[in-house]
Design a protein around this motif. Structure first.
Motif, short mmCIF file in Angstrom:
data_model
loop_
_atom_site.label_atom_id
_atom_site.label_comp_id
_atom_site.label_asym_id
_atom_site.label_seq_id
_atom_site.Cartn_x
_atom_site.Cartn_y
_atom_site.Cartn_z
N THR A 74 0.70 -1.15 -0.11
CA THR A 74 0.01 -0.14 -0.04
C THR A 74 0.81 1.24 -0.05
O THR A 74 1.94 1.20 0.57
CB THR A 74 -0.92 0.04 1.32
OG1 THR A 74 -1.52 1.24 1.38
CG2 THR A 74 0.00 -0.31 2.59
N THR A 75 0.37 2.13 -0.63
CA THR A 75 1.28 3.49 -0.80
C THR A 75 0.87 4.32 0.40
O THR A 75 1.53 5.68 0.70
CB THR A 75 0.95 4.28 -2.16
OG1 THR A 75 -0.55 4.60 -2.08
CG2 THR A 75 1.19 3.43 -3.36
N TYR A 84 5.55 9.91 -3.36
CA TYR A 84 4.30 9.81 -2.65
C TYR A 84 4.44 10.59 -1.42
O TYR A 84 3.32 11.04 -0.92
CB TYR A 84 3.92 8.32 -2.17
CG TYR A 84 3.81 7.49 -3.48
CD1 TYR A 84 2.68 7.36 -4.15
CD2 TYR A 84 4.93 6.61 -4.15
CE1 TYR A 84 2.37 6.63 -5.00
CE2 TYR A 84 4.83 5.94 -5.10
CZ TYR A 84 3.34 5.83 -5.88
OH TYR A 84 3.18 4.96 -6.69
N ALA A 136 -8.77 2.81 -2.18
CA ALA A 136 -8.28 2.80 -3.49
C ALA A 136 -7.25 4.03 -3.63
O ALA A 136 -6.53 4.01 -4.54
CB ALA A 136 -9.36 2.97 -4.66
N GLN A 137 -7.51 5.13 -2.78
CA GLN A 137 -6.50 6.15 -2.96
C GLN A 137 -5.18 5.68 -2.52
O GLN A 137 -4.28 6.60 -2.95
CB GLN A 137 -7.11 7.33 -2.05
CG GLN A 137 -7.00 6.98 -0.78
CD GLN A 137 -7.07 8.53 0.23
OE1 GLN A 137 -6.87 9.33 -0.07
NE2 GLN A 137 -8.09 8.02 1.08
N TYR A 138 -5.07 4.80 -1.79
CA TYR A 138 -3.62 4.25 -1.54
C TYR A 138 -3.23 2.87 -2.28
O TYR A 138 -2.42 1.95 -1.94
CB TYR A 138 -3.50 3.98 -0.10
CG TYR A 138 -3.83 5.07 0.67
CD1 TYR A 138 -3.07 6.24 0.70
CD2 TYR A 138 -4.96 5.11 1.60
CE1 TYR A 138 -3.37 7.34 1.57
CE2 TYR A 138 -5.34 6.48 2.54
CZ TYR A 138 -4.35 7.35 2.18
OH TYR A 138 -4.71 8.59 2.97
N HIS A 139 -3.93 2.84 -3.56
CA HIS A 139 -3.58 1.77 -4.23
C HIS A 139 -3.75 0.28 -3.83
O HIS A 139 -2.99 -0.77 -3.95
CB HIS A 139 -2.18 1.82 -4.82
CG HIS A 139 -2.12 3.06 -5.62
ND1 HIS A 139 -1.62 4.37 -4.85
CD2 HIS A 139 -2.17 3.64 -6.97
CE1 HIS A 139 -1.33 5.40 -5.77
NE2 HIS A 139 -1.57 4.79 -7.20
N LEU A 182 -5.18 -3.18 -3.70
CA LEU A 182 -5.49 -4.18 -5.04
C LEU A 182 -6.90 -4.98 -4.60
O LEU A 182 -7.00 -5.45 -3.57
CB LEU A 182 -4.39 -5.11 -4.97
CG LEU A 182 -3.07 -4.41 -5.29
CD1 LEU A 182 -1.99 -5.50 -5.45
CD2 LEU A 182 -3.02 -3.53 -6.58
#
Length: 654
Positions: free
Chosen positions: A113-114, A304, A529-532, A534
């Motif tokens: 996660t970002t 990021y 989803a904003q932190y990618h 999956l």
């Protein structure tokens, strides 16, 4: 102006800030009546306690100990019952920390996660939590049990340590029992700090340990000072790792030492060793953070990460009242790197300050001060509601949630007014260690206020960080002389009755006339989803199901699937077998219809010829919902859909 009067200005300035914060919050209620009733209830409690003081202060120490033990025992029992029957669904930052720690405890040291690239300050708490979870897994405990144990232990240690500090400072019974009531008879012990693990409570505990060590340092023997010194250094180190705004303690120390040398009483100062240990703790936090990064296999990513200026920019956003502003963050993440974000922030900050002007800035700071002391939403901090509260709670949820909000707001106002009065009448004498440490607590509190109100963004949670400082100031300041010999008879008992009826009656009236939307059942934990985060591939022709208990009538039900995904989502009443089709709206499938109580089954079917990406939340040892996710007729207890059942109402004035 004499130096003695100059010293008096600091506690008086803090008292003014506390009082101004109270009225700023009261002013921001929806109606003046709301604020007036809250203030009236607070004043009634203070008057009642004042009238009962002679009787309370005549209680012997054994009697006080008995009351404390009884109340703490009942508190622990209620905490356990809440954790069993009213578990929260945790979301946002605490869940992202928990999810990564659960993953690391299972031996998976990757950061997919970002979120942590954007907010690397949460890496230390994640790593430390992972160590605890790894230990409890070795003992055969689930993540759920381990987390509940940690919350209860940290919270109850904090409460007991506060009470023990007051006891050691020989404060009057009224202060001791009043603090006991604040900590155990309000939502403090039963909501956010009990249900959600995050950096706030450990930071408060660190502050308490730091100031306890300072005030009792002269009493310690040489052998005891060694242990106290190690504990002090560790408290500063952990506090700075978990909550970097602890750094305000350093300028507070610098100002304190300046005052001491300015008065030429350095020979009376007995805290040189702990001061050096505090500085050492801050210095060690820098290599300690790097060691944690290495041990957890974390690599910062400038593409990021948000610069410090991002929080300052948010703090100047009048539209969001200086709180978290998603528009600012969304704009920042579109920029290529940290340096570009910083350059943009500096220009935007200057533009906003110029646009606001002196009058606008003062107004914004006043609003932020009100937010800083707003505790009415403590039951909602970082959680999406109860997973599936029992019917007996749901039937009274409006009243209980309103009572929770009012009770803690009233209790906080009483605490702030009590601290303000003690500060106003205090005459600091820096030749006494207790006064020196109390003045350091005043300076640190002012530092936190200035940091969040003037420079940084503000949230209601942030104001709780000064709670141990305020209680400590009450403990450390000299006891005011009693100025009445009132012998309590009927009046204080009548006031107790009137205050209780007023609190319950006002809560009932608000609950009936301004009902809030209630969460009936929910599983809202997700990485976002904003932190990618999956999604999971649902194969063509596949179906997954999950049960959910709806223990009160609901008017809305939703299941989050994923953006631009077409599947069939149905909700079936397991008793009547009536099935409802949910309609897609963006990434959520929704049903707006009355739903009776009972058990339901969510069914997600992929009727397409190709696989579809859907949001399934997976953990390693943490059970997200009361019922498992069924995939190919197999139960997955640590997996869940994201769903919410609501009983929709009007907005409440809090």
């Amino acid at each position: 102006m004499s130096k003695a009067r100059q010293l008096m200005l600091l506690p008086i300035l803090l008292a003014i800030c506390l009082i101004f914060g109270i009225f700023s919050k009261l002013y921001n209620f929806n109606t003046y009546l709301d604020g007036a009733v809250i203030l009236l209830l607070s004043g009634s409690i203070m008057l009642t306690w004042y009238l009962l003081a002679p009787f309370i202060n005549r209680l012997t120490r054994p009697q006080i100990k008995g009351i404390i033990v009884l109340v703490l025992g009942l508190m622990l029992l209620l905490q356990i019952l809440i954790l069993i029957y009213l578990p929260d669904t945790i979301f946002h930052d605490p869940y992202r920390v928990l999810s990564q720690a659960d993953k690391m405890a299972a031996g998976k040291v990757s950061w997919k996660t970002t979120y942590f690239w954007r907010y690397p300050n949460n890496v230390p708490i994640t790593y430390l939590l992972a160590l605890w979870l790894r230990l409890t897994l070795w003992l055969g405990l689930s993540t759920n049990v381990a987390l509940d144990m940690m919350n209860v232990v940290l919270l109850d240690i904090f409460i007991c340590l506060v009470l023990y500090t007051l006891y050691q400072c020989r404060q009057k019974n009224t202060i001791l029992l009043g603090t006991l009531a604040f900590l155990t008879m309000t939502p403090f012990a039963y909501t956010y700090y009990l249900q959600v693990f995050y950096s706030d409570l450990p930071a408060m505990l660190s502050l308490l340990v730091i100031f306890r060590t300072l005030i009792f340092w002269p009493r310690r023997s040489k052998q005891q000072r060694f242990g106290s010194g190690v504990l002090l250094c560790a408290a500063v180190l952990l506090g700075q790792l978990l909550k970097p705004n602890l750094i305000v303690l350093l300028p507070a120390l610098a100002i304190l030492l300046g005052l001491i040398f300015g008065k030429k009483i350095g020979h009376h100062f007995k805290l040189w060793t702990p001061v050096l240990l505090i500085v050492l703790g801050f210095a060690l936090s820098l290599p300690a953070k790097q060691l944690i990064y290495t041990a957890s296999n974390f690599q910062p990513h400038a593409a990021y990460e948000l610069p410090v200026t991002s929080w300052i920019l948010t703090g100047t956003n009048a539209a969001s009242k200086g709180t978290y502003a998603s528009a600012d963050v969304q704009h920042a993440v579109k920029l290529p790197n940290k340096q570009a974000r910083q350059q943009y922030d500096l220009k935007a900050i200057a533009t906003r300050v110029q646009r606001l002007g002196p009058k606008g800035l003062l107004k914004l700071w006043a609003v932020k001060l009100g937010v800083f002391f707003d505790v009415s939403a403590i039951q909602d901090w970082y959680n999406g509601g109860f997973r599936a509260a029992p019917a007996w709670y749901q039937n009274h949820a409006q009243f209980l949630s309103t009572l929770t909000a009012i009770t803690y707001q009233v209790a906080t106002i009483v605490l702030l007014l009590t601290a303000s009065w003690r500060l106003i009448i205090w005459r600091p004498n820096l030749k006494h260690t207790a006064d020196v440490v109390a003045l350091l607590a005043v300076l640190t509190t002012l530092g936190y206020l200035a940091f969040h109100v003037i420079f940084w963004e503000v949230e209601a949670r942030y104001g709780q960080l000064i709670l141990p400082l305020l209680i400590f100031q009450i403990a450390a300041l000299p006891k005011p002389r009693p100025n009445h010999n009132f012998n309590p008879h009927l009046l204080p008992l009548l006031l107790v009755l009137v205050t209780g009826i007023g609190l319950m009656g006002w809560s009932k009236w608000l609950a009936d006339n301004y009902p809030r939307t209630q969460v009936v059942a929910a599983q809202r934990s997700q990485l976002s989803a904003q932190y990618h985060a999956l999604p999971t591939l649902l194969a063509a022709g596949s179906t997954i199901t999950q049960q959910v208990a709806i223990n009160a009538s609901a008017t809305y039900f939703s299941v989050q699937i994923h953006q631009n995904v077409k599947v069939l989502v149905r909700l079936t009443n397991l008793k009547t077998h009536q099935t409802y089709n949910l309609k897609r709206q963006n990434d959520v499938y929704r049903l707006t219809q009355a739903l009776n109580t009972g058990k339901y089954r969510i069914t997600v079917t992929n009727n397409c010829n190709t696989g579809q990406q859907i949001d399934i939340i997976n953990t390693y040892h943490y059970q997200l919902a009361n019922y498992p996710l069924m995939i190919h007729n197999q139960k997955h207890f640590t997996s869940s859909l994201v769903y919410t059942a609501l009983a929709q109402q009007n907005a409440v004035p809090f």
